[in-house]
Design an enzyme around this catalytic site. Structure first.
Site, PDB file in Angstrom:
ATOM      1  N   TRP A 133      42.079  39.217  39.243  1.00  0.00           N
ATOM      2  CA  TRP A 133      40.528  39.212  38.967  1.00  0.00           C
ATOM      3  C   TRP A 133      40.664  38.299  37.622  1.00  0.00           C
ATOM      4  CZ3 TRP A 133      38.973  43.111  34.893  1.00  0.00           C
ATOM      5  CH2 TRP A 133      37.535  43.207  34.641  1.00  0.00           C
ATOM      6  N   ASP A 214      45.992  48.642  37.305  1.00  0.00           N
ATOM      7  CA  ASP A 214      44.638  48.531  37.296  1.00  0.00           C
ATOM      8  C   ASP A 214      44.087  49.096  38.526  1.00  0.00           C
ATOM      9  OD1 ASP A 214      41.841  47.742  37.127  1.00  0.00           O
ATOM     10  OD2 ASP A 214      42.196  45.589  36.874  1.00  0.00           O
ATOM     11  N   LYS A 249      32.721  51.957  40.803  1.00  0.00           N
ATOM     12  CA  LYS A 249      32.499  51.625  42.188  1.00  0.00           C
ATOM     13  C   LYS A 249      32.661  53.209  43.129  1.00  0.00           C
ATOM     14  CE  LYS A 249      34.263  47.772  40.643  1.00  0.00           C
ATOM     15  NZ  LYS A 249      33.730  46.357  40.356  1.00  0.00           N
TER      16      LYS A 249
HETATM   17  C1  LMR Z   1      34.308  42.369  40.525  1.00  0.00           C
HETATM   18  O1  LMR Z   1      35.463  41.764  40.451  1.00  0.00           O
HETATM   19  O2  LMR Z   1      33.385  41.672  41.077  1.00  0.00           O
HETATM   20  C2  LMR Z   1      33.982  43.470  39.579  1.00  0.00           C
HETATM   21  O3  LMR Z   1      35.155  43.916  39.191  1.00  0.00           O
HETATM   22  C3  LMR Z   1      32.768  43.389  38.923  1.00  0.00           C
HETATM   23  C4  LMR Z   1      33.513  42.791  37.326  1.00  0.00           C
HETATM   24  O4  LMR Z   1      33.151  43.194  36.466  1.00  0.00           O
HETATM   25  O5  LMR Z   1      33.883  41.534  37.734  1.00  0.00           O
END
Ligand code: LMR
Length: 401
Positions: A133, A214, A249
């Site tokens: 992420w 996470d 979510k």
């Molecule tokens: C995502 O990866 O799209 C979600 O976790 C929202 C975010 O805050 O990035």
């Protein structure tokens, strides 16, 4: 006096939230926004679960005070979250003791975890999966960590490369911090199975590494109780770790910012002492958490009727995403697009990683109004019937040469 010079040079937009803003302001009516990880229904809307709305109605009648919550949130919320994470029998309790603080979303939990570790003398090196992420590296750098990567996917980007993952973690310094995605890896949807989790736990133990799990998508892989391979893998005597979980979510409570940081320690005295430091990290950051979202979650989990309805709603979301996954693979294969698409069918959670270059991602956006994140991460839930052919045609065009 003036602002520092770098403060007046615009920062680049956020790779996910910035993209989603750009999609919102795109005037092309045929645009296809697959950027942000939110559950989108068949009509293209982002619904609120009925169980959540019911809990909110009940709370509106009951609420009589807006007094501050304790620094770590309501202890009853913490207990409900631990039941959710570890199951009602609590698979950790045999060897360890755990504490939970309520946080503003999963991101808030990660930041509290990072601050807590940095302040309490942890190694300031964090290992992140490659890819991960995009907010992970930025968040840990802000908290003062050096960021290292461990390989996660095979060369085709479709399956876990456990050997390289474990081999790289074997080179980490004792005491380094390792972030692991508990279920529904973001951005790839590729998860370790139970055996792989055991192998990962072996190397964590061998190198005395400190894991942060996470967990932003519990319930989106196989089910609330089933998405626990990570917990079974880490449940062993002496292994201490942190879990950053999100209710954005699985409760559709994105803008209420509700999540939790759970710390599992080898015994109760260590857990209680660590909790006192978590509270200092929170107090120095946002003082104490907002109440509403956590009250909703606690109400849903604590009321058998609402909980049953919530689990059914979550199951329906999960099924629709899996159906969309299959439909996507069918559409890509029947259109004859070159690539190994089949593994996408078995991947889990909201995302599929198509494996696109940044040039291809930019062309999708600029020429076809299709919004995907770096690497071609798409939100599979965002595909409505009209979206499939649009995506396939746009992909055909950008991957043609
Ligand atoms: C995502 O990866 O799209 C979600 O976790 C929202 C975010 O805050 O990035």
């Amino acid at each position: 006096m003036a602002l520092p010079s770098r403060a007046v040079v615009p920062a680049p937009p956020d790779p996910i939230l910035g993209l989603s803003e750009a999609a919102r302001s795109d005037p092309r009516p045929w645009k296809l926004d697959l950027s942000l990880g939110v559950y989108v229904d068949e009509s293209g809307g982002v619904p609120v679960m009925g169980s959540v709305l019911d809990a909110e109605r009940q709370l509106a009648e009951r609420r009589d005070s807006k007094a501050y919550l304790p620094i770590g949130g309501r202890p009853t919320y913490g207990a409900a979250i631990r039941d959710l994470l570890f199951g009602p029998g609590n698979r950790m309790a045999r060897w360890s003791s755990s504490v939970t603080v309520q946080t503003p979303g999963g991101t808030g939990a990660l930041r509290v975890a990072a601050d807590f570790l940095a302040q309490s003398g942890a190694n300031r090196t964090v290992w992140l999966s490659e890819p991960t992420w995009p907010n992970h590296p930025q968040l840990f750098r802000f908290a003062g960590f050096a960021v290292r990567g461990y390989p996660y996917l095979d060369d085709a980007g479709r399956r876990l490369d456990l050997d390289r993952l474990v081999g790289t973690l074997r080179t980490a310094r004792r005491g380094d911090v390792v972030v692991l995605h508990g279920a529904c890896h973001n951005p790839s949807g590729v998860d370790p199975d139970a055996d792989a989790w055991r192998a990962i736990a072996d190397v964590l133990e061998e190198r005395a590494l400190l894991p942060i799990v996470d967990l932003a998508y519990q319930g989106f892989s196989r089910g609330i109780r089933e998405d626990a391979d990570w917990a079974d893998g880490l449940a062993r005597p002496g292994l201490e770790f942190l879990v950053c979980s999100s209710c954005s979510k699985n409760f559709t409570l994105y803008n209420e910012r509700v999540g939790a940081l759970t710390l599992v320690a080898a015994d109760a005295a260590r857990a209680t002492a660590a909790l006192s430091h978590l509270k200092v990290a929170i107090r120095a950051n946002y003082s104490n958490p907002p109440a509403h979202g956590a009250d909703v979650v606690e109400s849903v989990l604590g009321d058998p009727r609402l909980r049953d309805r919530w689990e059914r709603e979550l199951a329906a979301m999960r099924r629709r995403i899996q159906d969309n996954r299959s439909a996507l693979v069918d559409a890509l294969e029947s259109a004859g697009l070159a690539g190994d698409w089949e593994p996408l069918r078995a991947q889990r959670g909201m995302f599929a990683l198509l494996g696109l270059t940044s040039g291809q991602v930019a062309r999708l956006r600029d020429e076809f109004a299709v919004y995907a994140v770096t690497g071609g991460r798409i939100n599979v839930a965002g595909l409505t019937p009209a979206g499939f052919p649009r995506l396939v045609e746009a992909l055909r065009a950008v991957t043609a040469d």
